[in-house]
Design an enzyme around this catalytic site. Structure first.
Site, short mmCIF file in Angstrom:
data_model
loop_
_atom_site.label_atom_id
_atom_site.label_comp_id
_atom_site.label_asym_id
_atom_site.label_seq_id
_atom_site.Cartn_x
_atom_site.Cartn_y
_atom_site.Cartn_z
N ARG A 188 12.28 -4.23 -43.56
CA ARG A 188 11.64 -5.56 -43.46
C ARG A 188 11.39 -6.13 -44.86
O ARG A 188 10.33 -6.72 -45.10
CB ARG A 188 10.34 -5.50 -42.67
CG ARG A 188 10.54 -5.00 -41.24
CD ARG A 188 9.31 -5.20 -40.42
NE ARG A 188 9.26 -6.55 -39.88
CZ ARG A 188 8.13 -7.23 -39.71
NH1 ARG A 188 6.99 -6.70 -40.07
NH2 ARG A 188 8.15 -8.43 -39.20
N ASP A 235 0.85 -1.19 0.00
CA ASP A 235 0.00 0.00 0.00
C ASP A 235 0.89 1.24 0.00
O ASP A 235 1.81 1.35 0.80
CB ASP A 235 -0.91 0.02 1.23
CG ASP A 235 -1.95 1.11 1.11
OD1 ASP A 235 -2.76 1.04 0.17
OD2 ASP A 235 -1.92 2.06 1.92
N GLY A 295 4.41 0.73 -58.02
CA GLY A 295 5.31 0.01 -58.90
C GLY A 295 5.82 -1.25 -58.23
O GLY A 295 5.57 -1.45 -57.04
N ASP A 296 6.50 -2.07 -59.01
CA ASP A 296 7.04 -3.33 -58.50
C ASP A 296 8.56 -3.17 -58.46
O ASP A 296 9.19 -2.99 -59.50
CB ASP A 296 6.63 -4.45 -59.48
CG ASP A 296 7.14 -5.80 -59.04
OD1 ASP A 296 8.14 -5.85 -58.30
OD2 ASP A 296 6.54 -6.82 -59.45
N PHE A 297 9.14 -3.23 -57.26
CA PHE A 297 10.59 -2.94 -57.20
C PHE A 297 11.46 -3.99 -57.87
O PHE A 297 12.64 -3.76 -58.09
CB PHE A 297 11.07 -2.58 -55.78
CG PHE A 297 10.75 -3.56 -54.67
CD1 PHE A 297 10.98 -4.91 -54.77
CD2 PHE A 297 10.24 -3.07 -53.46
CE1 PHE A 297 10.72 -5.78 -53.73
CE2 PHE A 297 9.97 -3.92 -52.40
CZ PHE A 297 10.20 -5.29 -52.54
O1 LIG Z 1 4.28 8.22 -8.32
C1 LIG Z 1 3.42 7.34 -8.17
N1 LIG Z 1 2.78 7.15 -6.99
C2 LIG Z 1 1.85 6.19 -6.82
C3 LIG Z 1 1.50 5.37 -7.87
C4 LIG Z 1 0.44 4.30 -7.75
O2 LIG Z 1 -0.51 4.66 -6.79
C5 LIG Z 1 -1.22 3.50 -6.35
C6 LIG Z 1 -1.36 3.58 -4.85
O3 LIG Z 1 -2.52 2.95 -4.48
P1 LIG Z 1 -2.55 1.61 -3.63
O4 LIG Z 1 -1.29 1.43 -2.87
O5 LIG Z 1 -3.81 1.64 -2.85
O6 LIG Z 1 -2.61 0.49 -4.73
P2 LIG Z 1 -3.72 0.21 -5.83
O7 LIG Z 1 -3.30 0.76 -7.14
O8 LIG Z 1 -5.08 0.58 -5.33
O9 LIG Z 1 -3.63 -1.36 -5.95
P3 LIG Z 1 -3.90 -2.46 -4.81
O10 LIG Z 1 -4.75 -3.51 -5.48
O11 LIG Z 1 -2.55 -2.97 -4.42
O12 LIG Z 1 -4.63 -1.81 -3.67
C7 LIG Z 1 -0.35 2.31 -6.78
O13 LIG Z 1 -0.98 1.66 -7.87
C8 LIG Z 1 0.94 2.95 -7.26
O14 LIG Z 1 1.57 2.20 -8.27
C9 LIG Z 1 2.15 5.56 -9.11
O15 LIG Z 1 1.87 4.83 -10.10
N2 LIG Z 1 3.10 6.52 -9.21
#
Ligand SMILES: O=c1[nH]cc([C@@H]2O[C@H](COP(=O)(O)OP(=O)(O)OP(=O)(O)O)[C@@H](O)[C@H]2O)c(=O)[nH]1
Length: 630
Positions: free
Chosen positions: A535, A88, A518-520
């Site tokens: 390619r 988080d 054209g066709d090269f």
């Molecule tokens: O500079 C950046 N700061 C933050 C982020 C992104 O922000 C989210 C933070 O949210 P959280 O931790 O609650 O995570 P979620 O995306 O909700 O996913 P979960 O399923 O784990 O709860 C996080 O995604 C960071 O990557 C950023 O991208 N740049």
């Protein structure tokens, strides 16, 4: 590839990332970790005032996210994972915790708070080792946090709103994404950059080193949620140093009810044990097996690769990524209705896409990841949709007959499509839908590679260029953007030229690009200082290449040049595998190494052959027609 033994410890384990964050998925995928994604349903609603410090809130939320997934997977009789990782990320400024903004006003409120000031970004991480005993789930929780200090410049209201309207802030803690546009707001970063992006990789590796390598519990100085790990590095660890991490666990007062037990939590060590519903001491518990043979993860990945490819192909064919573009989370049933498919089948496909990191799944439904929006929707500037459909409709049937191709040494068009190669080639140009599919496929790759090919060498000395077999003009349009004084003629078969208008870029001055049919192999080539073959050479047998290079050499004035864009093989001709695997389709042509291109081009009077490996799908080879006066 796993660069150090720490992540190697996880190779044989079923690792689950309890996060919908595409950034976390990318950070861990980038270091070779194999894991499944099961986003947590835990609502981020813990009472913030019950935590004495902001990081405690992040750690607890990370833990609850991971515990929810571990429990859900166990209860639903899915195979219990070995390890669940939760995280988080929060921003803390003036003793306030900022999470993801709920709307634009909220984003504005957050960004105004951060404007011109230093703030802290905390990511709490929980690593849960799971173990099923007598159908009871036992869990050992290890958690930590990392802090990074970030300072915003003084930003104008106008800039803040412009940033908010970009849409980037909405799913990011604190309302900004430092890895993208938000990086422009930042004056400095002190600490781990990836921590700001959402996952403190370095600390995570050190934590694993502590868990799997520290020799005895006496050596461990557990810290009270200290963000400084007890190991300085995760390098140079060998299996000989490995120890059973469970020996070192201590019981804690962690409450697993999903609520933060104020006062009890955060006085414990940062490793604790949980049995579903109870807290249990860890002594005498079975260790996570250290002696299991290492899983041949690369081989397993290859064994399964076809399923993943086909899931991507089918989701693209059904235009699921188009449907989800610019949409909030959408339920499986609505997607199924839209694509006209069964709900159960669609749900399986959507889950597969989520597990592959193509979609995000939340309780509200499914939505595109950033890379799906960029590469998988059919109308994006860098869309790969055309090539994906070509891979499904054309390459897949060919590769299904690979065994015959190897045994007989020839292309398997007759088996795959009931047609000979020549008839099939005519189809490319005469049957409208086949032609358009083929052109869209070529366009996809050309768009993705054009910038790197155009800038591999300084081509500003040339006034006119002719892209032979330039198809939709994707490279030509890029060239005239990079070199405003250049005029480019795209030379291709009449059937191709007749269909190029669809691919013309919008909002670009297109006059410097002209199309000539054209066709090269047969027709006169338009005059130019620089000829381009992108390619083309890998597709043709030596006799045809002889015709083509002889013609180009003949029309090239001394001092003019030829630019070849192809994937250049290493001298052993085993890398890059994307080109080696392409050869398996057994066209009449072949891929070449640097020395082979040099030899080939010199044979037709070109000198000063320079090769640039771009790191993209196509590399660039530039050579000059011999100057007769020299
Ligand atoms: O500079 C950046 N700061 C933050 C982020 C992104 O922000 C989210 C933070 O949210 P959280 O931790 O609650 O995570 P979620 O995306 O909700 O996913 P979960 O399923 O784990 O709860 C996080 O995604 C960071 O990557 C950023 O991208 N740049």
């Amino acid at each position: 590839m796993v660069l150090n033994p720490v992540l190697g410890k996880l190779v044989s384990k079923r690792v689950v990332l309890a996060s919908a964050s595409p950034r976390r998925q990318e950070i861990l995928t980038n270091v070779g970790l194999r894991f499944e994604v099961v986003p947590s349903w835990f609502k981020e609603t813990l009472e913030k005032s019950s935590f004495t410090a902001p990081y405690e809130y992040a750690v607890e939320t990370a833990k609850q996210k991971a515990l929810e997934v571990a429990n859900r997977m166990h209860i639903k009789h899915m195979r219990t994972p070995d390890i669940v990782i939760g995280a988080d990320t929060i921003v803390s400024v003036d003793k306030q915790i900022l999470e993801k903004p709920v709307d634009k006003q909220d984003a504005y409120r957050m960004l105004s708070r951060l404007n011109g000031k230093e703030h802290s970004v905390f990511t709490g991480v929980a690593i849960i080792h799971c173990h099923s005993k007598d159908n009871q789930l036992e869990m050992e929780v290890t958690d930590f946090y990392e802090e990074t200090k970030v300072k915003f410049s003084e930003l104008s209201e106008e800039l803040l709103w412009e940033y908010i309207h970009s849409g980037e802030p909405m799913d990011k803690a604190g309302g900004y994404g430092i890895q993208a546009l938000g990086g422009m707001l930042v004056e400095y970063v002190h600490g781990d950059f990836l921590n700001v992006v959402g996952f403190p990789l370095n600390h995570f590796c050190k934590k694993l080193a502590e868990l799997y390598y520290l020799p005895s519990k006496h050596n461990i100085q557990h810290k009270k949620y200290d963000s400084i790990p007890s190991v300085d590095t995760f390098e140079n660890l060998s299996d000989g140093e490995s120890s059973n991490f469970t020996e070192r666990k201590v019981a804690s007062k962690l409450d697993h009810s999903g609520m933060h037990s104020s006062g009890a939590a955060y006085t414990s060590e940062n490793t604790s044990a949980v049995r579903t519903g109870f807290t249990v001491p860890l002594e005498n518990q079975n260790a996570v097996s250290q002696s299991a043979p290492k899983l041949p993860s690369k081989i397993l990945e290859l064994m399964d690769g076809f399923r993943a490819s086909k899931a991507l192909f089918v989701a693209s064919k059904l235009k699921i990524f188009d449907h989800l573009k610019d949409k909030g989370p959408t339920k499986a049933v609505d997607i199924a209705n839209y694509v006209g498919a069964s709900v159960c089948g669609t749900e399986r496909l959507l889950d597969a896409c989520a597990s592959l990191g193509l979609l995000e799944k939340t309780p509200q439904g499914y939505s595109n990841t950033d890379s799906a929006n960029t590469y998988l929707t059919s109308d994006g500037k860098y869309s790969l949709h055309g090539y994906i459909i070509h891979s499904n409709d054309h390459l897949w049937p060919l590769f299904t007959n690979l065994e015959f191709a190897v045994k007989e040494g020839s292309r398997q068009n007759h088996r795959a499509f009931g047609k000979k190669a020549d008839d099939l080639f005519k189809d490319y140009y005469h049957r409208q839908e086949v032609k358009q599919r083929f052109m869209a496929a070529m366009h996809s790759i050309a768009r993705l590679t054009a910038r790197d090919v155009a800038t591999a060498f300084d081509l500003s000395q040339f006034k006119s260029a002719c892209d032979l077999g330039g198809c939709t003009g994707a490279l030509a349009y890029e060239l005239v953007q990079v070199y405003p004084n250049l005029k480019v003629t795209v030379f291709d078969l009449p059937e191709v030229i007749a269909n190029t208008s669809y691919f013309q870029p919008s909002g670009q001055h297109t006059a410097p690009v002209t199309f000539v049919s054209g066709d090269f192999f047969k027709d006169n080539l338009p005059e130019a200082d620089l000829y381009i073959l992108s390619r083309v050479l890998h597709d043709w047998p030596d006799e045809k290449i002889h015709v083509l290079l002889s013609k180009i050499s003949a029309v090239c004035k001394p001092g003019s040049a030829l630019l070849v864009a192809e994937t250049v093989l290493d001298e052993q001709k085993t890398h890059p595998s994307v080109a080696v695997l392409q050869s398996l389709s057994m066209t009449e042509g072949k891929q070449r190494s640097s020395s082979e291109y040099k030899q080939l081009l010199e044979k037709y009077g070109f000198t000063d052959v320079q090769i640039k490996i771009t790191g993209n799908l196509l590399d660039a080879v530039l050579c000059f027609k011999k100057n007769l006066s020299l």
